[in-house]
Design an enzyme around this catalytic site. Structure first.
Site: not given
Ligand code: ASP
Length: 323
Positions: A12, A85
């Site tokens: 993200t 994340t």
């Molecule tokens: N779905 C995303 C990922 O893990 C969530 C994020 O990066 O916060 O790539």
């Protein structure tokens, strides 16, 4: 002057939202345009991967690990890794278990994409760079910096689906904070043994226990190609009665079975002496792993097996979260 290498892998933090709020991957990472000005730090950006973290595999973790190892020979003072994340804690722990842990290695990400109101990406990136550049961060193991907190890769976990205050260290708390005027540490992590690996075994699985769990779910994994299984057990590490025979069968077939707790806080330890209780499971040959959550215990088992550990040496490696 500190030389910091930023390795970007996607997530993200590098994504953007459209007018409907739908978030997707960019071809060009907007973070590369963000201006980081600090007279004492030189930053080099490098794109290693550009994937949502659900697409990250242990093979990708090995690619990142190899690049960090190379950075250690290139006179960098610290490495920042931006990452989605959702599986950030797994990549962070993989690196923690397989790298020498002298140089500061700091993972970060974002909960709001680059063009959303209140986006936390640039802020977290900057906090991670400052943490990696701090002398205080030497010999701390791999760190995760989000939302002004510094967590250890070993114990941090994502706790909220969308809130920026999502990364927490249950039971122990963060080891430090990113303050307005510097980096502050309040706790020291006990050092662990590093197991350097350069290849991976596969078929190491993770299951979560629940009331009424059938034996058939475990029996499915009793295959010659299965290398290991981690179970997030009930409470301190107990299993439904119906699963006990299937667990015994896995162990009889030389498949290591590791027990952690599905509880958010505390450690797994054998306490109950009845069929399916922790003492019974330990007697059968199940290995208890203290303090790690399921995804991290799975990473540790995968690394132990990939390093060729077997029998008692694998049990010793897994059973203590510290070594
Ligand atoms: N779905 C995303 C990922 O893990 C969530 C994020 O990066 O916060 O790539």
């Amino acid at each position: 002057m500190k030389k910091i290498l930023a390795l970007h892998t996607g997530g993200t933090i590098s994504m953007s939202a459209n007018d409907l709020g739908e978030v997707s991957t960019n071809e060009e990472n907007p973070l590369l345009d963000s201006r980081f000005i600090n007279d004492n730090i030189t930053l080099t950006n490098e794109t290693v991967l550009n994937k949502p973290s659900e697409h990250i595999t242990p093979a990708d973790m090995l690619i990142i690990q190899k690049r960090v190892k190379e950075a250690e020979t290139q006179a960098y003072d610290g490495v920042v890794i931006t990452h989605g994340t959702d599986t950030l804690e797994e990549t962070a722990y993989f690196l923690d278990l397989t790298l020498p842990n002298h140089l500061p290695i700091v993972l970060t990400g974002a909960m709001r994409s680059s063009n959303e109101i209140g986006s936390d990406g640039v802020y977290n990136f900057q906090s991670a760079i400052l943490t990696a550049a701090s002398d205080e961060s030497l010999d701390k193991g791999v760190l995760v910096v989000m939302n002004d907190e510094i967590h250890t890769a070993r114990y941090v976990t994502k706790t909220h689906t969308t809130n920026v205050d999502t990364f927490r260290t249950p039971t122990f708390g963060p080891i430090g904070l990113v303050g307005k005027r510097g980096i502050h540490y309040f706790q020291e992590l006990i050092q662990q043994t590093v197991v350097p690996i350069d290849h991976l075994k596969h078929n190491v699985y993770l299951l979560k226990a629940y009331a009424g769990m059938p034996a058939s779910l475990l029996a499915c994994l009793d295959q010659p190609e299965t290398n290991g299984l981690v179970i997030e057990g009930l409470g301190a590490g107990n299993m439904p009665l119906e699963t006990v025979q299937a667990i015994q069968q896995l162990l009889d077939d030389q498949i290591p079975v590791v027990m952690v707790s599905r509880c958010y806080n505390g450690v797994a330890e054998p306490i109950y002496d009845y069929p399916g209780g922790g003492i019974d499971l330990e007697r059968m040959g199940v290995t208890f792993c203290q303090g790690l959550n399921g995804p991290k215990a799975r990473i540790k088992l995968l690394i132990g097996i990939s390093a060729g550990l077997k029998g008692q040496s694998l049990r010793d490696y897994i059973s203590n979260a510290v070594s």
